[in-house]
Design a protein around this motif. Structure first.
Motif, mmCIF file in Angstrom:
data_model
loop_
_atom_site.group_PDB
_atom_site.id
_atom_site.type_symbol
_atom_site.label_atom_id
_atom_site.label_comp_id
_atom_site.label_asym_id
_atom_site.label_seq_id
_atom_site.Cartn_x
_atom_site.Cartn_y
_atom_site.Cartn_z
ATOM 1 N N TYR A 152 -57.987 11.199 25.900
ATOM 2 C CA TYR A 152 -58.274 11.708 26.736
ATOM 3 C C TYR A 152 -58.858 13.735 26.772
ATOM 4 O O TYR A 152 -58.848 13.858 27.389
ATOM 5 N N SER A 153 -57.940 13.813 25.478
ATOM 6 C CA SER A 153 -58.143 15.064 25.540
ATOM 7 C C SER A 153 -58.684 16.375 23.814
ATOM 8 O O SER A 153 -58.506 14.855 22.690
ATOM 9 N N GLY A 154 -59.420 16.928 23.595
ATOM 10 C CA GLY A 154 -59.719 17.259 22.494
ATOM 11 C C GLY A 154 -60.117 15.955 21.348
ATOM 12 O O GLY A 154 -61.174 15.381 21.636
ATOM 13 N N LEU A 155 -59.752 16.148 20.711
ATOM 14 C CA LEU A 155 -60.760 15.199 19.756
ATOM 15 C C LEU A 155 -60.046 13.629 19.878
ATOM 16 O O LEU A 155 -60.918 12.548 19.927
ATOM 17 N N VAL A 162 -56.849 3.826 26.976
ATOM 18 C CA VAL A 162 -56.082 4.815 26.222
ATOM 19 C C VAL A 162 -55.084 5.478 27.177
ATOM 20 O O VAL A 162 -54.086 5.650 28.574
ATOM 21 N N PRO A 163 -53.119 5.450 26.213
ATOM 22 C CA PRO A 163 -52.029 5.526 26.756
ATOM 23 C C PRO A 163 -52.097 7.188 26.929
ATOM 24 O O PRO A 163 -52.058 7.749 26.031
ATOM 25 N N ALA A 164 -51.321 7.735 28.873
ATOM 26 C CA ALA A 164 -51.457 9.273 28.507
ATOM 27 C C ALA A 164 -50.770 10.010 29.647
ATOM 28 O O ALA A 164 -49.786 8.900 30.300
ATOM 29 N N ARG A 165 -49.922 10.801 28.599
ATOM 30 C CA ARG A 165 -48.409 11.122 29.293
ATOM 31 C C ARG A 165 -49.233 12.525 30.800
ATOM 32 O O ARG A 165 -48.247 11.907 31.677
ATOM 33 N N ARG A 166 -49.953 12.529 30.864
ATOM 34 C CA ARG A 166 -51.243 13.211 31.971
ATOM 35 C C ARG A 166 -51.939 11.813 32.283
ATOM 36 O O ARG A 166 -53.089 12.676 32.348
ATOM 37 N N ARG A 167 -51.366 11.142 33.251
ATOM 38 C CA ARG A 167 -52.222 10.652 33.404
ATOM 39 C C ARG A 167 -53.615 10.660 34.578
ATOM 40 O O ARG A 167 -54.429 10.111 34.640
ATOM 41 N N ASP A 168 -53.153 11.988 34.986
ATOM 42 C CA ASP A 168 -54.405 12.563 36.890
ATOM 43 C C ASP A 168 -55.276 13.091 35.266
ATOM 44 O O ASP A 168 -56.090 12.797 36.467
ATOM 45 N N THR A 169 -54.460 13.444 34.783
ATOM 46 C CA THR A 169 -56.036 14.419 32.989
ATOM 47 C C THR A 169 -56.520 13.995 33.116
ATOM 48 O O THR A 169 -57.721 14.494 32.992
ATOM 49 N N ALA A 170 -55.707 12.771 32.683
ATOM 50 C CA ALA A 170 -56.943 11.236 31.552
ATOM 51 C C ALA A 170 -57.551 11.062 32.692
ATOM 52 O O ALA A 170 -58.742 10.905 32.268
ATOM 53 N N GLU A 171 -57.764 11.163 33.958
ATOM 54 C CA GLU A 171 -58.403 10.320 34.536
ATOM 55 C C GLU A 171 -59.244 10.930 35.086
ATOM 56 O O GLU A 171 -61.105 10.543 35.406
ATOM 57 N N GLN A 172 -59.016 12.652 34.712
ATOM 58 C CA GLN A 172 -60.758 13.189 35.636
ATOM 59 C C GLN A 172 -61.567 13.332 34.442
ATOM 60 O O GLN A 172 -62.608 13.395 34.807
ATOM 61 N N ALA A 173 -60.746 13.871 32.763
ATOM 62 C CA ALA A 173 -61.681 13.578 31.616
ATOM 63 C C ALA A 173 -62.525 13.150 31.433
ATOM 64 O O ALA A 173 -63.232 12.361 30.801
ATOM 65 N N LEU A 174 -62.081 11.367 31.747
ATOM 66 C CA LEU A 174 -62.548 10.003 30.950
ATOM 67 C C LEU A 174 -63.105 9.438 32.574
ATOM 68 O O LEU A 174 -63.739 8.126 32.832
#
Length: 315
Positions: free
Chosen positions: A38-41, A58-70
């Motif tokens: 969900y970030s960078g590459l 996409v397993p994410a440490r920052r789920r809220d950030t991942a949801e916004q990015a994706l």
């Protein structure tokens, strides 16, 4: 049969993009797991795989950030994962295995670089723990899903592996922490992990690759002060990229997407790639991979150490 560490004439190069290497490849019905997707590459990798038809977890440490990015990207599923926390790694793996699905592609992409001295878990050095041990544990815990249909596992390393071999006498940097040596050791570990996983997994149809994505300005640099990036010639005082060899994120994602999907690599494995090509061995200043990073004895030794530290070993 494991391929020698030599170029194969892929037809791609440093400026090829993820879309270029996926041209003509249909991933419909395939499932990919991309850590940090969900970030960078990782974000560019997720976009490219979805565009080719894959379903991407996409397993994410920052789920809220991942949801916004994706947001707005169809075919993506987000879950929680902190690679520096083995309980979190186990939790994600258990949830995924409970879904009964197989994995066709696992890209161990997430990572940290040159952070201040940080300890996680039982006192592990954070770069070694997050970049290597977390992915080691994740891959082993997901083994039933990986072996089901013969997955490709891609370990995102770096030319930074040239900064340090494995420091067998002090892997956790308990004496004299150096952020760049610690990063180098972790990236060497990523390569050795792929060497040993390929040796252990190929009879089950699982093949493993490692790679250097190239120099790219992404959030990975968040721990490197601007003044240090300027001094190294990465950026100017205004934050603009200076190094002409730096890639765009779309170009930076290409090698890991190529390693994960290219039919040119069918029947191959255990090798380190760069610029959408298998890299040449190099023990000098030239591009390529250092011998200590592809040594099968060191790879087996690191696997044994990782199993001892984590208490996890699918083999």
């Amino acid at each position: 049969m494991t391929t020698a560490q030599h170029k194969i004439g892929s037809g791609f190069d440093a400026r090829s993009t993820a879309a270029d290497v996926l041209d003509g490849i249909d991933l419909t019905g395939k499932l990919a797991v991309v850590t940090g997707g969900y970030s960078g590459l990782g974000l560019e990798t997720t976009r490219a795989l979805v565009a080719a038809g894959a379903h991407v977890v996409v397993p994410a440490r920052r789920r809220d950030t991942a949801e916004q990015a994706l947001a707005g990207i169809d075919g993506v599923e987000i879950d929680e994962l902190d690679l520096g926390d083995l309980d979190s790694v186990r939790g994600f793996a258990e949830r995924f295995l409970a879904s009964g699905r197989g994995i066709d592609i696992l890209i161990n992409n997430a990572g940290i670089m040159a952070c201040p001295e940080t300890r996680v878990g039982p006192g592990w050095e954070a770069q070694f723990a997050t970049n290597h041990l977390g992915h080691y544990a994740l891959t082993n815990l997901l083994w039933p899903a990986l072996a089901r249909d013969g997955a490709r596992v891609v370990s995102v390393s770096s030319a930074g592996h040239r900064r340090s071999p494995i420091r067998w006498d002090d892997v956790q940097f308990t004496h004299g922490y150096d952020k760049w040596e610690a990063y180098g050791q972790a990236k060497t570990a990523n390569i050795l992990f792929a060497v040993q996983l390929d040796a252990l997994g190929k009879d089950s149809g699982v093949r493993a690759f490692s790679l250097h994505p190239g120099g790219i300005l992404t959030p990975l640099q968040r721990h490197v002060p601007k003044s240090e990036q300027v001094a190294m010639g990465w950026i100017d005082e205004d934050g603009n990229a200076l190094n002409p060899s730096f890639k765009s994120p779309e170009q930076g994602a290409a090698t890991q997407v190529w390693a994960a999907t290219s039919p040119q690599l069918d029947g191959k494995g255990g090798v380190y790639c760069e610029d959408c090509e298998i890299a040449e061995p190099s023990d000098g200043d030239a591009p390529g991979v250092r011998g200590y990073a592809t040594d099968p004895e060191q790879a087996a030794r690191l696997w044994a150490l990782s199993a001892e530290l984590t208490g996890i070993n699918a083999f």
